[in-house]
Design an enzyme around this catalytic site. Structure first.
Site, mmCIF file in Angstrom:
data_model
loop_
_atom_site.group_PDB
_atom_site.id
_atom_site.type_symbol
_atom_site.label_atom_id
_atom_site.label_comp_id
_atom_site.label_asym_id
_atom_site.label_seq_id
_atom_site.Cartn_x
_atom_site.Cartn_y
_atom_site.Cartn_z
ATOM 1 N N HIS A 87 151.675 49.010 12.771
ATOM 2 C CA HIS A 87 152.460 48.180 11.876
ATOM 3 C C HIS A 87 152.145 46.690 12.318
ATOM 4 O O HIS A 87 151.823 46.370 13.514
ATOM 5 C CB HIS A 87 153.443 48.433 11.895
ATOM 6 C CG HIS A 87 154.122 49.785 11.232
ATOM 7 N ND1 HIS A 87 155.303 49.890 10.656
ATOM 8 C CD2 HIS A 87 153.231 50.930 10.780
ATOM 9 C CE1 HIS A 87 155.318 51.057 9.967
ATOM 10 N NE2 HIS A 87 154.106 51.646 10.166
ATOM 11 N N GLU A 134 154.182 44.368 12.942
ATOM 12 C CA GLU A 134 155.253 43.942 13.817
ATOM 13 C C GLU A 134 154.927 44.317 15.086
ATOM 14 O O GLU A 134 155.038 43.406 16.240
ATOM 15 C CB GLU A 134 156.489 44.256 13.326
ATOM 16 C CG GLU A 134 156.918 43.601 12.124
ATOM 17 C CD GLU A 134 156.656 44.827 10.834
ATOM 18 O OE1 GLU A 134 157.450 44.821 9.892
ATOM 19 O OE2 GLU A 134 155.663 45.523 10.908
ATOM 20 N N CYS A 146 160.425 48.325 9.383
ATOM 21 C CA CYS A 146 160.908 49.704 9.057
ATOM 22 C C CYS A 146 161.690 49.942 10.406
ATOM 23 O O CYS A 146 162.026 49.166 11.383
ATOM 24 C CB CYS A 146 159.768 50.491 8.965
ATOM 25 S SG CYS A 146 158.625 50.732 10.863
ATOM 26 N N CYS A 194 159.857 49.591 13.734
ATOM 27 C CA CYS A 194 159.564 47.995 13.990
ATOM 28 C C CYS A 194 160.960 47.429 14.721
ATOM 29 O O CYS A 194 161.008 46.589 15.294
ATOM 30 C CB CYS A 194 158.869 47.596 12.968
ATOM 31 S SG CYS A 194 157.248 47.892 12.541
#
Length: 156
Positions: free
Chosen positions: A60, A62, A90, A93
């Protein structure tokens, strides 16, 4: 926890960099989410979704930006760092942000299906955890949301 006032001009400037990262994710067929880690006015980490490109469920934006930031700082504690993300993080993260002791998160678009900075749940400000993150939502939200909307419309 000390509250940090939003610095709107800086927030917009760095969110635009995160949006550029999100656009770059499109080239690999990834969901257009971008993130930028900033400390003392300097970008020290960048990330864009790379799940499709890398075949990695943890790739991801992040997470990738936090990894780069930790390398730049030389340790895992990111207490002086602000992370700018185009989409509300999410659970994975958000959990990584708490574990990194991130000072501040600024994000654009809400994620009503998986957001863990207030939409579905609030991992970042959970008082039972050993650290809470200051959160500012909605910076360039329309622009961030439009990238995602256009991406998902193109799949249908």
């Amino acid at each position: 926890m000390t509250a940090h006032k939003p610095r709107f001009f800086d927030d917009v400037t760095y969110m635009r960099i995160a949006i550029d990262e999100a656009r770059a994710a499109l080239a690999t067929g990834d969901v257009p989410v971008g993130a930028v880690a900033v400390r003392n006015g300097e970008v020290i980490g960048r990330g864009r979704n790379r799940r499709e490109a890398d075949g990695d469920p943890t790739a991801h934006a992040e997470i990738l930006a936090l990894r780069q930031a930790a390398q730049a700082v030389g340790e895992w504690r990111l207490e002086e760092v602000t992370l700018y993300c185009t989409l509300e993080p999410c659970c994975m993260c958000a959990g990584a942000m708490v574990q990194a002791r991130l000072r501040r998160l600024v994000y654009g678009a809400l994620d009503p299906k998986a957001g863990c900075a207030g939409s579905v749940m609030d991992v970042l400000r959970q008082p039972k955890f050993n650290h809470c993150v200051d959160v500012y939502a909605g910076v360039l939200a329309d622009e961030c949301a439009a990238l995602l909307d256009d991406f998902f419309k193109s799949l249908r």
